[in-house]
Design a protein around this motif. Sequence first.
Motif, mmCIF file in Angstrom:
data_model
loop_
_atom_site.group_PDB
_atom_site.id
_atom_site.type_symbol
_atom_site.label_atom_id
_atom_site.label_comp_id
_atom_site.label_asym_id
_atom_site.label_seq_id
_atom_site.Cartn_x
_atom_site.Cartn_y
_atom_site.Cartn_z
ATOM 1 N N LYS A 18 43.467 49.347 -12.586
ATOM 2 C CA LYS A 18 42.327 50.032 -11.989
ATOM 3 C C LYS A 18 41.219 50.203 -13.028
ATOM 4 O O LYS A 18 41.481 50.606 -14.152
ATOM 5 C CB LYS A 18 42.758 51.396 -11.456
ATOM 6 C CG LYS A 18 41.696 52.091 -10.663
ATOM 7 C CD LYS A 18 42.229 53.348 -10.012
ATOM 8 C CE LYS A 18 41.098 53.959 -9.191
ATOM 9 N NZ LYS A 18 41.515 55.164 -8.530
ATOM 10 N N GLY A 19 40.011 49.862 -12.598
ATOM 11 C CA GLY A 19 38.846 50.141 -13.427
ATOM 12 C C GLY A 19 38.385 49.012 -14.329
ATOM 13 O O GLY A 19 37.501 49.221 -15.164
ATOM 14 N N ASP A 23 40.782 45.085 -9.456
ATOM 15 C CA ASP A 23 41.812 46.114 -9.318
ATOM 16 C C ASP A 23 43.035 45.556 -8.594
ATOM 17 O O ASP A 23 42.916 44.694 -7.717
ATOM 18 C CB ASP A 23 41.283 47.311 -8.531
ATOM 19 C CG ASP A 23 40.301 48.150 -9.334
ATOM 20 O OD1 ASP A 23 40.094 47.872 -10.529
ATOM 21 O OD2 ASP A 23 39.727 49.093 -8.750
ATOM 22 N N SER A 25 44.769 46.943 -6.354
ATOM 23 C CA SER A 25 44.703 47.209 -4.916
ATOM 24 C C SER A 25 43.873 46.138 -4.197
ATOM 25 O O SER A 25 44.201 45.748 -3.076
ATOM 26 C CB SER A 25 44.134 48.600 -4.638
ATOM 27 O OG SER A 25 42.827 48.710 -5.170
#
Length: 147
Positions: A18-19, A23, A25
């Motif tokens: 994440k970031g 990501d 997701s």
Amino acid sequence: YPAVGLPYGDRSHTLFAKGYGLDASFFDYLLPKVFPGKQLGRDVPDDFMDPLNARSLAGLPPTILTTAGFDILRDSGLKFAARLQADGVPVEARNAAPLVHSFLQFSGVVEEADRVATDTARLFGTRIRTRVPEPGAVSTTSAWSSP
């Protein structure tokens, strides 16, 4: 920064989930869109979906592969380069340590992204110009002409 394997379980997938641009997701969302009808965990990935674990990579063309240091796909990309080499494919692998996934979109803006993009293009140009044809290969030349 190729997507050449399923990065689940890779250290880079965990570190940069994440970031950092791509990501985990979004990768999870995108995978079924790219491979409709395949469900991770239920279906066995085929060689196209997971080329890192293909039966053989022999016969693929010489490869230039660049990974980004801060990318969930970094480790699978580096493993793919090692696998290509193990299967007899000439490969040059480089890791752009300070960059994130999609860094080519920042060339011309981020100095390091521009340098890596330029160096990779130069390397490709050198390799394609100095390529020695395989024995028995057909060689063609063309010249640009004015209309």
